[in-house]
Design a protein around this motif. Structure first.
Motif, mmCIF file in Angstrom:
data_model
loop_
_atom_site.group_PDB
_atom_site.id
_atom_site.type_symbol
_atom_site.label_atom_id
_atom_site.label_comp_id
_atom_site.label_asym_id
_atom_site.label_seq_id
_atom_site.Cartn_x
_atom_site.Cartn_y
_atom_site.Cartn_z
ATOM 1 N N LEU A 247 -16.250 -6.390 11.967
ATOM 2 C CA LEU A 247 -15.939 -7.392 12.483
ATOM 3 C C LEU A 247 -16.311 -8.533 11.981
ATOM 4 N N ALA A 248 -17.875 -8.547 12.275
ATOM 5 C CA ALA A 248 -18.608 -10.225 11.372
ATOM 6 C C ALA A 248 -18.128 -10.014 10.157
ATOM 7 N N ILE A 249 -18.494 -8.933 8.937
ATOM 8 C CA ILE A 249 -17.968 -9.583 7.812
ATOM 9 C C ILE A 249 -16.099 -9.819 7.318
ATOM 10 N N ASN A 250 -15.766 -9.402 8.281
ATOM 11 C CA ASN A 250 -13.967 -9.285 8.411
ATOM 12 C C ASN A 250 -13.242 -10.809 9.058
ATOM 13 N N ILE A 251 -14.740 -10.795 10.101
ATOM 14 C CA ILE A 251 -13.530 -11.928 10.825
ATOM 15 C C ILE A 251 -13.134 -13.242 10.151
ATOM 16 N N LYS A 252 -13.413 -14.091 8.990
ATOM 17 C CA LYS A 252 -13.492 -14.796 7.982
ATOM 18 C C LYS A 252 -12.037 -14.367 7.585
ATOM 19 N N SER A 253 -12.002 -13.402 7.232
ATOM 20 C CA SER A 253 -10.571 -13.059 6.651
ATOM 21 C C SER A 253 -8.643 -13.026 6.554
ATOM 22 N N GLY A 254 -9.086 -13.237 8.279
ATOM 23 C CA GLY A 254 -7.793 -13.850 8.495
ATOM 24 C C GLY A 254 -7.061 -12.238 8.497
ATOM 25 N N GLY A 255 -5.590 -12.323 7.758
ATOM 26 C CA GLY A 255 -4.589 -11.560 7.514
ATOM 27 C C GLY A 255 -4.769 -10.524 6.672
ATOM 28 N N LEU A 256 -6.329 -10.563 6.426
ATOM 29 C CA LEU A 256 -6.414 -8.667 5.275
ATOM 30 C C LEU A 256 -6.374 -7.877 5.548
ATOM 31 N N SER A 257 -6.019 -6.560 5.571
ATOM 32 C CA SER A 257 -5.930 -5.563 6.033
ATOM 33 C C SER A 257 -6.574 -4.240 5.042
ATOM 34 N N SER A 258 -7.412 -4.868 4.341
ATOM 35 C CA SER A 258 -7.869 -3.883 3.664
ATOM 36 C C SER A 258 -9.495 -4.539 4.091
ATOM 37 N N VAL A 259 -10.970 -3.262 4.320
ATOM 38 C CA VAL A 259 -12.360 -3.049 4.393
ATOM 39 C C VAL A 259 -12.921 -3.748 3.445
ATOM 40 N N SER A 260 -13.597 -5.004 3.469
ATOM 41 C CA SER A 260 -14.760 -5.363 2.363
ATOM 42 C C SER A 260 -15.405 -4.608 1.141
ATOM 43 N N THR A 261 -15.718 -5.092 0.708
ATOM 44 C CA THR A 261 -17.029 -4.841 -0.381
ATOM 45 C C THR A 261 -17.943 -3.894 0.118
ATOM 46 N N SER A 262 -18.689 -5.257 0.582
ATOM 47 C CA SER A 262 -19.480 -4.944 1.690
ATOM 48 C C SER A 262 -19.445 -4.787 2.923
ATOM 49 N N THR A 263 -18.161 -3.945 3.604
ATOM 50 C CA THR A 263 -18.519 -3.473 4.477
ATOM 51 C C THR A 263 -18.560 -1.732 4.191
ATOM 52 N N TYR A 264 -18.122 -1.636 2.799
ATOM 53 C CA TYR A 264 -18.601 -0.466 2.491
ATOM 54 C C TYR A 264 -20.033 0.208 2.148
ATOM 55 N N ILE A 265 -20.495 -1.110 1.559
ATOM 56 C CA ILE A 265 -21.750 -0.934 1.040
ATOM 57 C C ILE A 265 -22.919 -0.459 2.404
ATOM 58 N N ALA A 266 -22.762 -1.322 3.778
ATOM 59 C CA ALA A 266 -23.674 -1.289 4.515
ATOM 60 C C ALA A 266 -23.042 0.120 5.467
ATOM 61 N N PHE A 267 -21.695 0.599 5.474
ATOM 62 C CA PHE A 267 -21.679 2.079 5.684
ATOM 63 C C PHE A 267 -22.335 3.116 4.778
ATOM 64 N N LEU A 268 -22.704 2.991 3.732
ATOM 65 C CA LEU A 268 -22.752 3.911 2.982
ATOM 66 C C LEU A 268 -24.705 4.032 2.874
ATOM 67 N N VAL A 269 -25.648 2.884 3.491
ATOM 68 C CA VAL A 269 -26.478 2.875 3.367
ATOM 69 C C VAL A 269 -27.115 3.425 4.829
#
Length: 475
Positions: free
Chosen positions: A159-181
């Motif tokens: 939510l914090a990473i994507n909140i500024k994306s508005g209509g973006l319907s896919s998850v950002s790269t930084s989100t995946y990196i955070a999940f993998l760590v």
């Protein structure tokens, strides 16, 4: 030679439940967070459904034998192997978004289905067998709250990473990196869990004398499980317990934009945590009620919640279908229309936690043996995953949303009468029917035969178990 002595608090059942909760928090929780973003963070819902169908199909097949594998390998190695598939799958989602490798995502789903069955069999055995009978509802609450806190944190990150994306319907790269760590932290944490022969309950008994089982014992044990009429009566409950995830994920994708999907995931995590804590502490482990009465109460509470929540969902679903959903604009969390939808996602997962708690509690009330409960957990996850595979397949061919909702709801309602029949067979305690082994007796036997000092046998280690096992054979 002195052996490593584990601190007393570390060998308690609740510590072990917390540890396995942390492992699932960092692995399954992150996977759930990605999945709850709607279609696993993908724009291609059909591909997500296909990958999930393959995942749950492999999960279902492996689940039939995963309990036996967990008993042979022991909890540490089983949990470690089980966590690896989650890292691979989230990596495959990331790879697809950057490289478009759809085949790799489907392959990762198949591998995850195999490894997840191992993880959940070991987890189920620990959560259901390690605690005392009076604490099994609370053990589920603690585990589920920690595990779902992973979903909650993951959703907050998204939510914090994507909140500024508005209509973006896919998850950002930084989100995946955070999940993998976070997932790799969970992979490492699997080695912190102790086997049953090192865990001492509050009454001084060991969970199990043996650290692991043997292959031929598992074949016999699984055959006995499959002949148990009580387990057979629970199969509809097992099958229905994850069937609704595909529908809820599809609606999340079809009706909400990306930031709102992430917010829904936050509400789902919160609902699951609150639901687990309430059903475990306030219903299933009430001190002044007999165990069977607590089972009846739990069944009544879960039935009421299931009827109430899904009736509200039906009211919303009746206002649109798949075709109309494609024409309607996405709902944003700032819209007035969202205010009536937010509580639904909270209570969907509130009810899910209560349903899962009841299923685990009933299984754990049938026996205290960790090897038997690992087989129970494997069978539970096998049927649960078969249902999930069917539901994702149902969604992949664009079955009407209303049909998906009714299928999920009716199967849950149909499982309750059979669960009632099983609860009727629950005894007040199983301690009188099972061999109870006290840690103090094992320590004394080790001292007498091995000549060790009290400090050297302060921990319940493998050498002492071998000595006691030899003593029992001679007896």
């Amino acid at each position: 030679m002195a052996q490593w002595k584990w601190p007393a608090f570390y060998t308690t059942p609740m510590t072990q439940v917390v540890l396995v909760g942390i492992t699932c928090f960092a692995t399954v929780g992150m996977f759930s967070a990605v999945s709850n973003l709607g279609a696993g963070g993908l724009e291609d819902v059909s591909l997500s459904d296909t990958a999930n169908s393959v995942l749950y199909a492999m999960f279902a097949v492996t689940g039939l034998v995963s309990g036996g594998i967990a008993n042979v390998l022991g909890p540490r190695l089983t949990l470690f192997l089980g966590t690896l598939g989650y890292a691979l799958y989230v990596g495959a989602l990331w790879c697809y978004q950057t490289q478009g490798t759809s085949w790799f995502l489907i392959l990762a789903g198949a591998i995850l289905g195999v490894t997840a069955a191992l993880l959940w069999s070991a987890q189920g055995a620990i959560m259901m067998s390690y605690p005392l009978e009076k604490d099994k509802g609370k053990a589920f609450s603690v585990f589920w709250a920690i595990f779902q806190f992973g979903s909650l944190i993951g959703a907050i990150i998204a939510l914090a990473i994507n909140i500024k994306s508005g209509g973006l319907s896919s998850v950002s790269t930084s989100t995946y990196i955070a999940f993998l760590v976070i997932i790799f932290v969970g992979v490492a944490s699997a080695f912190l869990v102790l086997p049953p022969n090192l865990v001492v309950r509050g009454d001084g008994t060991l969970v199990k004398l043996q650290a692991a089982s043997k292959p031929h014992e598992e074949i016999i044990g699984m055959w006995r499980v499959l002949k148990d009429r009580r387990l057979l009566a629970l199969l509809p409950m097992f099958f229905a317990s994850n069937y609704f995830y595909a529908y809820q994920g599809a609606i999340n994708t079809a009706r909400f934009d990306a930031p709102t999907r992430a917010l829904n995931a936050v509400l789902e995590g919160a609902g699951a945590i609150v639901g687990a804590l309430m059903i475990g502490y306030l219903v299933l482990d009430i001190k002044w009620l007999k165990r069977r009465t607590r089972g009846y109460l739990g069944l009544g509470v879960v039935t009421f919640i299931t009827i109430a929540v899904w009736a509200c969902g039906l009211g919303w679903q009746a206002s649109f279908d798949r075709a109309r959903a494609k024409e309607l604009p996405y709902i944003n969390y700032k819209d007035a229309d969202y205010r009536a939808k937010a509580p639904l996602y909270f209570f969907y997962y509130f009810g899910d936690a209560c349903y899962q708690a009841l299923a685990y509690w009933i299984m754990s009330a049938l026996t205290n043996d960790p090897f038997t409960l690992a087989r129970f957990a494997g069978l539970y996850k096998a049927l649960q995953s078969a249902g999930a595979a069917g539901s994702f397949g149902m969604d992949a061919v664009e079955t009407p949303f209303l049909n998906e909702l009714l299928a999920s709801w009716i199967m849950m309602l149909a499982s309750f009468p059979l669960a009632f029949l099983v609860i009727r067979t629950i005894k007040e305690t199983n301690y009188g029917d099972e061999q109870m082994i006290y840690a103090e007796d094992v320590q004394h036997a080790a001292m007498e035969q091995g000549g060790a000092t009290e400090g050297e046998v302060g921990s319940i280690d493998k050498e002492r178990d071998d000595i006691v096992a030899e003593t029992e054979v001679k007896a």
